[in-house]
Design an enzyme around this catalytic site. Structure first.
Site, short mmCIF file in Angstrom:
data_model
loop_
_atom_site.label_atom_id
_atom_site.label_comp_id
_atom_site.label_asym_id
_atom_site.label_seq_id
_atom_site.Cartn_x
_atom_site.Cartn_y
_atom_site.Cartn_z
N GLY A 8 0.83 -1.20 0.00
CA GLY A 8 0.00 0.00 0.00
C GLY A 8 0.86 1.24 0.00
O GLY A 8 1.38 1.63 1.04
N LYS A 181 -7.72 7.21 18.85
CA LYS A 181 -7.61 7.77 17.50
C LYS A 181 -8.92 7.60 16.74
O LYS A 181 -9.30 8.47 15.95
CB LYS A 181 -6.46 7.11 16.73
CG LYS A 181 -6.24 7.77 15.38
CD LYS A 181 -5.08 7.21 14.61
CE LYS A 181 -4.92 7.98 13.30
NZ LYS A 181 -3.88 7.41 12.43
N ASN A 199 -9.68 20.92 8.67
CA ASN A 199 -9.90 20.45 10.04
C ASN A 199 -10.12 21.59 11.03
O ASN A 199 -10.91 21.48 11.97
CB ASN A 199 -8.70 19.61 10.50
CG ASN A 199 -8.56 18.33 9.71
OD1 ASN A 199 -9.43 17.97 8.92
ND2 ASN A 199 -7.45 17.63 9.91
N SER A 249 -8.60 12.86 5.51
CA SER A 249 -8.54 11.84 4.45
C SER A 249 -9.92 11.61 3.85
O SER A 249 -10.04 11.37 2.64
CB SER A 249 -7.98 10.54 5.01
OG SER A 249 -8.78 10.04 6.07
#
Length: 296
Positions: A8, A181, A199, A249
């Protein structure tokens, strides 16, 4: 010499590859689907300095050469990416899952039962300005810990990562760190994605953040996380402040018409809540709104 194989090479994977190779550690990139680009990659550090690197490319038939496997795919890609390695990856090879969200561990346990399994989280900022260009946008902490008894023997991997990353450490309670998280991601990601804002915009909506965190308290308590509401609210707002100019993301995924990781963030929370008989109407609404945008 440390030798990592990454599965990845998105933003995080590319940045980790650059950091590891700059520190003199060996890195190869694994492609479990047909072919893989052989072009050189560019890593840009936080000072704007660039390093061009060409990590070795491995295919499934090279599985016997892998010494440790670092999985940095999107959460929803984990099963498909690892499936070609079933029965091929040597049983002693540790598998480290390092992705947003939760919910992939049980599948990996089932299909790679003999392997040392580790779970990780990182808060390093990573951006992919182009297909072969990866930028380290901010330092962060990286934690890993064991998900099974065999994983306990892999504590030394944290030290190897610490030699290349701004921070890396071993956690004896990695699931608590994962949950922490997860709460941050499950608030910041869908809100910023739905409103298409950076954000930092959430700093103007503390009550909305508080309501979403408050709804999670009964579920978190069932996980043994008994911190007060203010702890969770401040965690979310602190990350929003430290990454004020960043795009989450999930926001980036929607803007580029990609599948999001909502099923492994709020979706995971909803599945756990249903299993334990806890209602999460606010998070259910966020989940449904993101799924509707995905469909559109």
């Amino acid at each position: 010499m440390s030798h990592w194989t990454l599965l990845g090479c998105g933003a995080v994977g590319g940045v980790l590859t650059g950091l590891l190779m700059r520190a003199g550690q060996q890195v190869s990139l694994l492609h479990t689907r047909a072919g893989g680009p052989g072009t050189a990659l560019v890593f840009e550090d936080r000072q704007g300095q660039r390093l061009t690197f060409a990590p070795e490319r491995l295919q499934v038939q090279d599985a016997s050469r892998i010494r440790r496997l670092l999985v940095t795919t999107k959460a929803y890609q984990v099963a498909a990416a690892l499936t070609p390695l079933i029965g091929r990856l040597p049983a002693e090879v540790p598998i480290l899952l390092l992705h947003n969200g939760m919910g992939t561990e049980s599948w990996v346990r089932e299909h790679f039962p003999a392997h040392p399994l580790l779970l990780g989280i990182t808060s390093n900022g990573a951006l992919r300005p182009g297909p072969t260009h990866f930028r380290h946008t901010g330092p962060g902490e990286t934690w890993l810990g064991a998900a099974n008894p065999a994983g306990e023997a892999c504590r030394g991997l944290a030290s190897e990562l610490a030699a290349a990353l701004p921070h890396a450490g071993w956690s004896d309670d990695i699931r608590a760190r994962q949950w922490t998280k997860l709460v941050i991601n499950a608030v910041i990601n869908p809100l910023t994605a739905l409103e298409d804002v950076p954000n930092g915009a959430l700093l103007a909506e503390p009550q909305r953040v508080r309501a979403l965190c408050a709804e999670l308290l009964p579920l978190l308590e069932r996980q043994g996380l008994t911190q007060p509401l203010d702890y969770w609210v401040q965690n979310v707002l602190t990350v929003a402040r430290l990454t004020a100019g960043n795009a989450s993301s999930m926001r980036e995924d929607l803007r580029h018409h990609r599948q999001t990781e909502i099923d492994y963030m709020n979706g995971f929370l909803l599945r756990e809540a249903a299993r334990l008989g806890v209602a999460l109407p606010r998070h259910q609404a966020l989940y449904q709104a993101i799924k509707a945008k995905e469909s559109a």
